[in-house]
Structures are given as structure tokens and as C-alpha cells.
Design a protein around this motif. Structure first.
Motif, PDB file in Angstrom:
ATOM      1  N   GLY A 348       0.622  -0.799  -0.442  1.00 40.29           N
ATOM      2  CA  GLY A 348       0.147   0.107  -0.038  1.00 40.29           C
ATOM      3  C   GLY A 348       0.895   1.496  -0.044  1.00 40.29           C
ATOM      4  N   GLN A 349       0.200   2.965   0.973  1.00 41.05           N
ATOM      5  CA  GLN A 349       0.761   3.692   0.376  1.00 41.05           C
ATOM      6  C   GLN A 349       1.392   4.121   1.999  1.00 41.05           C
ATOM      7  OE1 GLN A 349      -2.913   6.737  -1.575  1.00 41.05           O
ATOM      8  NE2 GLN A 349      -0.392   7.733  -1.766  1.00 41.05           N
ATOM      9  N   ALA A 350       2.854   4.512   1.481  1.00 42.25           N
ATOM     10  CA  ALA A 350       3.713   4.671   1.981  1.00 42.25           C
ATOM     11  C   ALA A 350       3.050   5.679   3.913  1.00 42.25           C
ATOM     12  CB  ALA A 350       5.139   5.165   1.737  1.00 42.25           C
ATOM     13  N   ASN A 351       1.901   5.903   3.969  1.00 43.95           N
ATOM     14  CA  ASN A 351       1.470   7.011   4.691  1.00 43.95           C
ATOM     15  C   ASN A 351       1.250   5.483   6.488  1.00 43.95           C
ATOM     16  OD1 ASN A 351      -1.326   6.195   5.555  1.00 43.95           O
ATOM     17  ND2 ASN A 351      -1.180   6.834   3.598  1.00 43.95           N
ATOM     18  N   LYS A 352       2.028   6.459   7.435  1.00 41.96           N
ATOM     19  CA  LYS A 352       1.531   5.597   8.537  1.00 41.96           C
ATOM     20  C   LYS A 352       0.331   5.521   9.049  1.00 41.96           C
ATOM     21  CE  LYS A 352       2.297   6.680  13.887  1.00 41.96           C
ATOM     22  NZ  LYS A 352       3.368   7.456  14.850  1.00 41.96           N
ATOM     23  N   ASP A 353      -1.000   5.817   8.796  1.00 39.41           N
ATOM     24  CA  ASP A 353      -2.144   5.567   9.225  1.00 39.41           C
ATOM     25  C   ASP A 353      -2.046   4.136   8.166  1.00 39.41           C
ATOM     26  OD1 ASP A 353      -2.391   7.500  10.941  1.00 39.41           O
ATOM     27  OD2 ASP A 353      -3.638   8.229   9.223  1.00 39.41           O
ATOM     28  N   ALA A 354      -1.880   4.118   6.974  1.00 39.51           N
ATOM     29  CA  ALA A 354      -1.951   2.851   5.900  1.00 39.51           C
ATOM     30  C   ALA A 354      -1.577   1.818   6.339  1.00 39.51           C
ATOM     31  CB  ALA A 354      -1.629   2.971   4.669  1.00 39.51           C
ATOM     32  N   ALA A 355      -0.184   2.042   6.892  1.00 36.02           N
ATOM     33  CA  ALA A 355       0.660   0.728   6.909  1.00 36.02           C
ATOM     34  C   ALA A 355       0.588   0.102   8.672  1.00 36.02           C
ATOM     35  CB  ALA A 355       2.902   0.853   7.571  1.00 36.02           C
TER      36      ALA A 355
END
Length: 420
Positions: A348-355
Motif C-alpha cells: 500500500g501507500q507509504a503513510n503511517k495510518d495505512a501501514a
């Protein structure tokens, strides 16, 4: 790491393109000088320099960018007349420049991962051999380890270890934080001042400080988007928190479970029989992160050494692109450029919420990269936050030796017999 996180840059110019005449148009084309060059990126009026060599052989032109012991290699360039376009090998950035004469190129460096409008002016000149063109008067001694504090007294504050080696005025080294390192920095001590810079195709770093005995005070610039103060005191005993203590399994979880698409199709999952009774390293990373590149090279080395004994490696990649197809294309490029032999999945996308949402079994995921070590029974035995790469010298070598021992011990442990 806060800012991340490689290598050799060889820019290969088509053999006929830098000759005196373009054979297709009969246009006179300026021939570039061979040998040493110096490039300056203009950081709000401050020069951020690095050196490279430009040479020609039967295969064409080669540009070798130098940061300390690192040699950074690039092989994607287009020249049209006196216009150059040089793409970095791993990261979505490029130089666009104009050949002014045989010893000068001017243009901009574009880093598309920071936005389509992010660009920094540059000028490159042949015949320059000093990275920082300073009066190299005798000055302070900075060799050794330093206790460093960035942005002290602010919400952005963090600590680091300054790792420096000085030979005369020449100084190399890096800063190691709890989540990674600033890779290969190169510079000088001139009088009472320290200057260091680094360019790896993804990040452009500049450090300047006033040296006063066993203390330093200075500023740090990361490209044109970040600037902060830092102070340091010589302290060889200074340590940071243990990198194995920063991220953990969330309460209620005792195993790692995920299913993500592989970059060549199919699904990569811990439930796959290929991982049964195997020791598995799960690498949480991004192709945009230089520290992740450094770790990938080491994990691929471990995979080659221990795969026959039962080691598997899975990379879970979080990318900067909103378009999944573009992210997959970049990951395949990353895999092919580094010759990665283990599995890579797009998470997925590299942001804290997504991870956090896609890896709910982890508590306090704070860094790319993060590596999870799983034994043959499927139990998590260790979670390592961040990575100290070759730019940290003995820190990297010690970790590599310890990692080999740790993996060897895990592989020697037999999986429990079901029903025993």
C-alpha cells in the motif's frame, strides 16, 4: 528513519552523442571534458557540493558520483543537442541540464517523490577536485563518536550518534538515529568549522557546524524542504535506545499474518506452505528509502547464504505513489536493479495510518525499514526498527556479524512436532 536512507552512480552517455557533431542533424555538439567534476546544488543560496568523475570508453560515457567510500552508479540518460536528462537508477529523480561549454553544465535536480514542483538549481564544473572549496587552515579534531541533539526543545527533537573519521582536514562519517542513519557524508574541517554533504539520488544533505573543543553547534539542511539546528558534545559512551525494543507485537497477537499482492502477480501470505517450518524475515520497507536499499542488499546476502538451510525473506513495500500500477512498476525496477532474489509484495501507500491499518499486529511501527524475525514455529523472536548501513562503519559490521549468528541459531532450532 526520519530521512533516509545507497551506492554507485554511473551515468552512461551514448557514445556518439557527446561527439563534436550530431550525425543525424550535423549540429555541432559540445564535447564534455573527462576527469573530475564538482556539482553544487543551490540550497536557498547555500552550495551543497558533491564530486563525480566523467570518463569515456568504448561503451560510452560514465559518471561516478562519490560520497566518502560510496560510488553511486546511474545508466539512464538522454542527450538532445546540448540538453541532458539524467535519471537516477533507483529513485524517482533526475537532473535536467544544459551543456554551457566543455566544462560547465547548468540545470535543475527534480525529485518527483517530493512533488512535481520540487526542483533545486545546480551547476557542475569540470576540473574541481575539492568537495568544499574552503581555506583548509588547521582546525579542530572531530574524529570519534559524538552525542548529538537535533531540534532541541521542539516537538521535532531527536537524538543521534555522530560517527566521524578525520584525516587532515578531510572528514567523513554519518549520523545514526534510533531509526536509521544519514548514510555516507563527506566533507572537511576548516579552521573552527565542519562542513559535510551527501547526495544519493533520493536525498541531498548539508551539515555545517562551529567546532569548539569537544562541542559543536550547527545547522542541517535536507534539500530545500527541511532545516533544523543541532548541537553535539564528544561522548564515546553515548547510546540510543535498543533498536530491538522500539516496535513490538500488539497485545492479543502472537503471530504475524498478512496477504498482499506480489509484484509479479499472485498473493504473498504467511499461510503459504512455502513458509511452513521455515525461518522468515519480514522486511517492512519502501523502494524510495535509501536505508531500505542498504538493508535490502544485506538481507539478500543473508538469503543467498542461508536459504538452503531454511531461510525465507519477504519484503512488504509501502510506496509513495497513489497509483498502484506505478508503484508496482517502481518495485519491479527496484528488484531488477538490485538483483533481489526474495519475494516482494505491494502493501500500500507509504503513510503511517495505512501501514498501521494493514499491519494491525504491530505496536508502534515508527520506521522504514523495520524487520520482523519469525522462527520455524511461526513465533516472532525479534523486531528490529531502522537500519544502520555501511556508512556507519563498525556499527554496520557488528550488526552484520551478529545477524549471521542470530540467523544461524534460529535455523538450527527444529520446528516443534505437531501433536507431540
Amino acid at each position: 528513519m526520519r530521512v533516509a536512507g545507497y551506492f554507485v552512480a554511473v551515468v552512461v552517455f551514448a557514445a556518439g552523442l557527446l561527439g563534436c557533431v550530431n550525425p543525424n542533424t550535423s549540429e555541432v555538439v559540445t564535447e564534455l571534458r573527462q576527469g573530475g567534476w564538482r556539482m553544487e546544488l543551490d540550497i536557498h543560496g547555500r552550495p551543497l557540493p558533491f564530486l563525480f568523475d566523467l570518463d569515456q570508453d568504448s561503451a560510452g560515457w560514465t559518471m561516478v558520483v562519490k560520497n566518502g567510500e560510496e560510488r553511486f552508479v546511474v545508466n539512464d540518460i538522454v542527450r538532445s543537442g546540448d540538453t541532458l536528462r539524467i535519471r537516477m537508477p533507483l529513485y524517482d529523480s533526475e537532473f535536467r541540464g544544459m551543456v554551457v561549454n566543455d566544462s560547465t553544465i547548468r540545470g535543475h535536480w527534480y525529485n518527483y517523490l517530493k512533488g512535481p514542483e520540487y526542483h533545486i538549481p545546480f551547476v557542475a564544473r569540470a576540473g574541481r577536485t575539492q568537495r568544499f572549496e574552503k581555506n583548509l587552515a588547521p582546525g579542530g579534531v572531530v574524529s570519534g563518536n559524538w552525542e548529538v541533539h537535533f531540534s532541541g526543545g521542539t516537538p521535532d527533537a531527536y537524538d543521534a550518534i555522530g560517527i566521524f573519521s578525520q584525516h587532515g582536514s578531510r572528514t567523513t562519517g554519518t549520523f545514526g538515529t534510533e531509526t536509521g542513519d544519514y548514510r555516507f557524508l563527506d566533507g572537511v574541517v576548516s579552521g573552527d568549522s565542519l562542513f559535510l554533504s551527501g547526495f544519493d539520488g533520493s536525498h541531498a544533505f548539508l551539515f555545517a557546524a562551529r567546532v569548539s573543543g569537544d562541542s559543536m553547534s550547527g545547522r542541517y539542511w535536507s534539500g530545500i524542504h527541511w532545516e533544523e539546528p543541532w548541537v553535539a558534545v564528544r561522548n564515546p559512551a553515548f547510546t540510543l535506545r535498543n533498536q530491538d525494543s522500539l516496535t513490538a507485537l500488539r497485545e492479543g497477537y502472537d503471530m504475524v499474518d498478512f496477504s498482499f499482492p506480489g509484484i509479479d502477480g499472485g498473493i504473498i501470505s504467511m499461510k503459504d506452505p512455502r513458509y511452513h517450518d521455515r525461518v522468515v524475515m519480514v522486511q517492512i520497507m519502501g523502494s524510495w528509502c535509501p536505508n531500505c536499499v542498504d538493508e535490502t542488499l544485506l538481507l539478500d546476502e543473508m538469503y543467498s547464504k542461508f536459504h538452503d538451510r531454511g531461510l525465507e525473506v519477504i519484503a512488504l513495500a509501502f510506496e509513495k505513489y497513489e497509483d498502484p500500477e506505478r508503484a508496482l512498476e517502481q518495485l519491479r525496477r527496484f528488484r531488477d536493479r538490485l538483483h533481489v532474489k526474495y519475494q516482494i509484495a505491494y502493501a500500500g501507500q507509504a503513510n503511517k495510518d495505512a501501514a498501521t491499518s494493514r499491519l494491525p499486529f504491530l505496536e508502534h511501527l515508527m520506521s522504514y525499514p523495520t524487520c520482523i524475525f519469525i522462527d520455524r514455529a511461526g513465533k516472532v523472536r525479534r523486531i528490529r526498527t531502522g537500519f544502520y548501513g555501511p556508512g556507519t562503519g563498525s556499527h554496520y559490521e557488528n550488526y552484520k556479524r551478529n545477524l549471521e549468528v542470530f540467523l544461524g541459531n534460529l535455523l538450527d532450532q527444529a520446528a516443534p512436532v505437531v501433536g507431540a
